[in-house]
Motif scaffolding. Structure first.
Motif, PDB file in Angstrom:
ATOM      1  N   LYS A   1       0.849  -1.182   0.000  1.00 17.80           N
ATOM      2  CA  LYS A   1       0.000   0.000   0.000  1.00 17.80           C
ATOM      3  C   LYS A   1       0.887   1.235   0.000  1.00 17.80           C
ATOM      4  O   LYS A   1       1.993   1.208   0.532  1.00 17.80           O
ATOM      5  CB  LYS A   1      -0.905   0.000   1.242  1.00 17.80           C
ATOM      6  CG  LYS A   1      -1.893   1.148   1.324  1.00 17.80           C
ATOM      7  CD  LYS A   1      -2.755   1.010   2.573  1.00 17.80           C
ATOM      8  CE  LYS A   1      -3.780   2.124   2.668  1.00 17.80           C
ATOM      9  NZ  LYS A   1      -4.642   1.989   3.868  1.00 17.80           N
TER      10      LYS A   1
ATOM     11  N   PHE B   1       2.385   8.471  -9.810  1.00 23.75           N
ATOM     12  CA  PHE B   1       0.967   8.175  -9.622  1.00 23.75           C
ATOM     13  C   PHE B   1       0.411   7.371 -10.795  1.00 23.75           C
ATOM     14  O   PHE B   1      -0.382   6.441 -10.606  1.00 23.75           O
ATOM     15  CB  PHE B   1       0.185   9.476  -9.450  1.00 23.75           C
ATOM     16  CG  PHE B   1      -1.245   9.271  -9.034  1.00 23.75           C
ATOM     17  CD1 PHE B   1      -1.552   8.665  -7.824  1.00 23.75           C
ATOM     18  CD2 PHE B   1      -2.284   9.671  -9.856  1.00 23.75           C
ATOM     19  CE1 PHE B   1      -2.868   8.469  -7.433  1.00 23.75           C
ATOM     20  CE2 PHE B   1      -3.605   9.482  -9.477  1.00 23.75           C
ATOM     21  CZ  PHE B   1      -3.899   8.879  -8.262  1.00 23.75           C
ATOM     22  N   ASN B   2       0.833   7.718 -12.008  1.00 27.58           N
ATOM     23  CA  ASN B   2       0.390   6.951 -13.178  1.00 27.58           C
ATOM     24  C   ASN B   2       0.879   5.507 -13.096  1.00 27.58           C
ATOM     25  O   ASN B   2       0.151   4.564 -13.439  1.00 27.58           O
ATOM     26  CB  ASN B   2       0.896   7.599 -14.462  1.00 27.58           C
ATOM     27  CG  ASN B   2       0.173   8.893 -14.786  1.00 27.58           C
ATOM     28  OD1 ASN B   2      -0.946   9.117 -14.326  1.00 27.58           O
ATOM     29  ND2 ASN B   2       0.800   9.756 -15.574  1.00 27.58           N
ATOM     30  N   THR B   3       2.100   5.324 -12.613  1.00 27.09           N
ATOM     31  CA  THR B   3       2.650   3.974 -12.460  1.00 27.09           C
ATOM     32  C   THR B   3       1.884   3.192 -11.402  1.00 27.09           C
ATOM     33  O   THR B   3       1.590   2.003 -11.581  1.00 27.09           O
ATOM     34  CB  THR B   3       4.144   4.047 -12.073  1.00 27.09           C
ATOM     35  OG1 THR B   3       4.856   4.765 -13.078  1.00 27.09           O
ATOM     36  CG2 THR B   3       4.733   2.648 -11.933  1.00 27.09           C
ATOM     37  N   ILE B   4       1.547   3.855 -10.300  1.00 27.83           N
ATOM     38  CA  ILE B   4       0.778   3.212  -9.230  1.00 27.83           C
ATOM     39  C   ILE B   4      -0.554   2.704  -9.767  1.00 27.83           C
ATOM     40  O   ILE B   4      -0.959   1.564  -9.502  1.00 27.83           O
ATOM     41  CB  ILE B   4       0.556   4.201  -8.066  1.00 27.83           C
ATOM     42  CG1 ILE B   4       1.867   4.488  -7.345  1.00 27.83           C
ATOM     43  CG2 ILE B   4      -0.480   3.652  -7.078  1.00 27.83           C
ATOM     44  CD1 ILE B   4       1.782   5.620  -6.344  1.00 27.83           C
ATOM     45  N   ARG B   5      -1.223   3.530 -10.536  1.00 26.76           N
ATOM     46  CA  ARG B   5      -2.532   3.146 -11.068  1.00 26.76           C
ATOM     47  C   ARG B   5      -2.404   2.060 -12.136  1.00 26.76           C
ATOM     48  O   ARG B   5      -3.228   1.140 -12.200  1.00 26.76           O
ATOM     49  CB  ARG B   5      -3.241   4.374 -11.624  1.00 26.76           C
ATOM     50  CG  ARG B   5      -3.528   5.427 -10.552  1.00 26.76           C
ATOM     51  CD  ARG B   5      -4.349   6.576 -11.078  1.00 26.76           C
ATOM     52  NE  ARG B   5      -5.701   6.151 -11.424  1.00 26.76           N
ATOM     53  CZ  ARG B   5      -6.636   6.968 -11.899  1.00 26.76           C
ATOM     54  NH1 ARG B   5      -6.347   8.249 -12.088  1.00 26.76           N
ATOM     55  NH2 ARG B   5      -7.837   6.529 -12.180  1.00 26.76           N
ATOM     56  N   GLN B   6      -1.379   2.154 -12.962  1.00 30.76           N
ATOM     57  CA  GLN B   6      -1.180   1.139 -14.001  1.00 30.76           C
ATOM     58  C   GLN B   6      -0.892  -0.230 -13.400  1.00 30.76           C
ATOM     59  O   GLN B   6      -1.340  -1.250 -13.921  1.00 30.76           O
ATOM     60  CB  GLN B   6      -0.029   1.558 -14.923  1.00 30.76           C
ATOM     61  CG  GLN B   6      -0.353   2.733 -15.836  1.00 30.76           C
ATOM     62  CD  GLN B   6       0.878   3.287 -16.531  1.00 30.76           C
ATOM     63  OE1 GLN B   6       1.987   2.757 -16.389  1.00 30.76           O
ATOM     64  NE2 GLN B   6       0.701   4.369 -17.279  1.00 30.76           N
ATOM     65  N   ARG B   7      -0.153  -0.245 -12.282  1.00 27.81           N
ATOM     66  CA  ARG B   7       0.208  -1.516 -11.645  1.00 27.81           C
ATOM     67  C   ARG B   7      -0.833  -1.969 -10.632  1.00 27.81           C
ATOM     68  O   ARG B   7      -0.660  -2.977  -9.960  1.00 27.81           O
ATOM     69  CB  ARG B   7       1.576  -1.390 -10.971  1.00 27.81           C
ATOM     70  CG  ARG B   7       2.717  -1.028 -11.913  1.00 27.81           C
ATOM     71  CD  ARG B   7       2.920  -2.048 -13.015  1.00 27.81           C
ATOM     72  NE  ARG B   7       3.374  -3.305 -12.495  1.00 27.81           N
ATOM     73  CZ  ARG B   7       4.656  -3.630 -12.350  1.00 27.81           C
ATOM     74  NH1 ARG B   7       5.603  -2.768 -12.695  1.00 27.81           N
ATOM     75  NH2 ARG B   7       5.007  -4.806 -11.880  1.00 27.81           N
ATOM     76  N   ASN B   8      -1.921  -1.200 -10.518  1.00 30.79           N
ATOM     77  CA  ASN B   8      -3.040  -1.586  -9.650  1.00 30.79           C
ATOM     78  C   ASN B   8      -2.611  -1.725  -8.187  1.00 30.79           C
ATOM     79  O   ASN B   8      -3.049  -2.628  -7.468  1.00 30.79           O
ATOM     80  CB  ASN B   8      -3.659  -2.898 -10.139  1.00 30.79           C
ATOM     81  CG  ASN B   8      -5.104  -3.054  -9.704  1.00 30.79           C
ATOM     82  OD1 ASN B   8      -5.808  -2.076  -9.494  1.00 30.79           O
ATOM     83  ND2 ASN B   8      -5.548  -4.284  -9.551  1.00 30.79           N
TER      84      ASN B   8
ATOM     85  N   TYR C   1      -3.616   2.459  -2.875  1.00 29.57           N
ATOM     86  CA  TYR C   1      -3.072   3.703  -2.337  1.00 29.57           C
ATOM     87  C   TYR C   1      -4.156   4.448  -1.567  1.00 29.57           C
ATOM     88  O   TYR C   1      -5.352   4.181  -1.719  1.00 29.57           O
ATOM     89  CB  TYR C   1      -2.506   4.587  -3.455  1.00 29.57           C
ATOM     90  CG  TYR C   1      -3.542   5.120  -4.419  1.00 29.57           C
ATOM     91  CD1 TYR C   1      -4.198   6.327  -4.183  1.00 29.57           C
ATOM     92  CD2 TYR C   1      -3.873   4.409  -5.574  1.00 29.57           C
ATOM     93  CE1 TYR C   1      -5.146   6.813  -5.061  1.00 29.57           C
ATOM     94  CE2 TYR C   1      -4.821   4.883  -6.458  1.00 29.57           C
ATOM     95  CZ  TYR C   1      -5.458   6.086  -6.199  1.00 29.57           C
ATOM     96  OH  TYR C   1      -6.412   6.561  -7.069  1.00 29.57           O
TER      97      TYR C   1
ATOM     98  N   LYS D   1      -5.953  -6.113  -4.536  1.00 29.50           N
ATOM     99  CA  LYS D   1      -6.766  -5.040  -3.962  1.00 29.50           C
ATOM    100  C   LYS D   1      -7.938  -5.636  -3.194  1.00 29.50           C
ATOM    101  O   LYS D   1      -8.416  -6.721  -3.496  1.00 29.50           O
ATOM    102  CB  LYS D   1      -7.282  -4.110  -5.067  1.00 29.50           C
ATOM    103  CG  LYS D   1      -6.185  -3.403  -5.840  1.00 29.50           C
ATOM    104  CD  LYS D   1      -6.737  -2.368  -6.796  1.00 29.50           C
ATOM    105  CE  LYS D   1      -7.267  -1.152  -6.071  1.00 29.50           C
ATOM    106  NZ  LYS D   1      -7.676  -0.076  -7.002  1.00 29.50           N
TER     107      LYS D   1
ATOM    108  N   GLU E   1      -3.413 -10.014  -9.616  1.00 28.73           N
ATOM    109  CA  GLU E   1      -4.041  -8.777 -10.077  1.00 28.73           C
ATOM    110  C   GLU E   1      -5.485  -9.010 -10.483  1.00 28.73           C
ATOM    111  O   GLU E   1      -6.340  -8.142 -10.325  1.00 28.73           O
ATOM    112  CB  GLU E   1      -3.249  -8.205 -11.256  1.00 28.73           C
ATOM    113  CG  GLU E   1      -3.735  -6.855 -11.731  1.00 28.73           C
ATOM    114  CD  GLU E   1      -2.825  -6.239 -12.770  1.00 28.73           C
ATOM    115  OE1 GLU E   1      -3.304  -5.377 -13.530  1.00 28.73           O
ATOM    116  OE2 GLU E   1      -1.644  -6.618 -12.833  1.00 28.73           O
TER     117      GLU E   1
END
Length: 250
Positions: free
Chosen positions: A23, A39-46, A49, A128, A154
């Motif tokens: 997290k 942030f884009n990487t965080i969202r792409q890798r699911n 956060y 998640k 994932e």
């Protein structure tokens, strides 16, 4: 002690190396080109956060966290695509537990404890919507989480489809089923799906189950705690396998 790293570049480098955080805490209102990339990487890798006030981050460290703190896994995670071939190569019959949406750390720890005690090969979780594996869950599991192969997936739908391709029967535990546990054939490769006590197993996963099974109940309470139910299912799998072995010897 929590295992975490902080700062935009260290967290981004960890993700790019494949060390996915459990997290990430992000300071509310954080901006900047480097943050946008992270942030884009965080969202792409699911990666899960949470946006938090800076006071929350400051309570964890007084160092220059740059508005980012990432909690790293406290146990190693395994790839399901590697776990399955290894089971078959050893000549063993797969037994797996899939926990869908179990958000309580104590329940997750207790499920892992039962899984390890009854000889399950792996515990499969979603990246998640699942309780974190931390000191509390490991303690509740009596250390089982550190010994069991845990897979963070994932997409559980894709994971179940892969298991079916591997010849694994998907068994969903739900009190709504008319098929009782003692009536179900649980021999052969098995993956047991258990769901959260609030929502149960997601419909998309139920649709992939080969059979749905319920535990016979004699009292007035309609269902068991998810960790207790997991233990009952695992016991029945082991009981049937032991009985089959005795019959084969006879």
């Amino acid at each position: 002690m929590e295992n975490y790293i902080f700062g935009i570049h260290p967290v981004l480098e960890a993700i790019e190396k494949g060390d996915l955080p459990e997290k990430i805490l992000i300071q509310r209102g954080l901006q900047g080109e480097n943050f946008v990339q992270l942030f884009n990487t965080i969202r792409q890798r699911n990666i899960p956060y949470q946006m938090v006030p800076i006071e929350k981050l400051n309570s964890l460290t007084r160092k220059n966290h740059q508005g980012i703190i990432a909690f790293l896994p406290v146990i190693p995670y395994y790839e399901l695509s590697e776990v399955m071939p290894n089971i078959y190569e050893k000549g063993e019959v797969p037994l797996l537990v899939v926990a869908d949406g179990v958000t309580d750390v104590r329940n997750l720890g207790a499920i892992a404890r039962s899984a390890e005690c009854f000889g399950a090969h792996a515990l499969i979780l979603s990246q998640k919507g699942t309780a974190p594996i931390n000191a509390d869950s490991i303690k509740t599991s009596s250390g089982a989480l550190a010994r069991l192969q845990v897979c963070r997936e994932e997409n559980l739908i894709a994971s179940l489809a892969f298991l079916k391709e591997c010849g694994v029967k998907i068994v969903a535990a739900t009190e709504k089923s008319g098929l009782r546990l003692n009536q179900a054939d649980l021999n052969g490769p098995i993956a047991i799906i258990v769901g959260s006590e609030e929502k149960g197993i997601h419909r998309s996963l139920l649709s992939l189950a080969d059979i749905t099974v319920s535990i016979p109940m004699a009292g007035k309470v309609a269902s068991l705690n998810v960790s207790v139910a997991s233990g009952v299912f695992l016991y029945e799998v082991v009981r049937q396998r032991m009985q089959s072995n005795v019959e084969d010897l006879g």
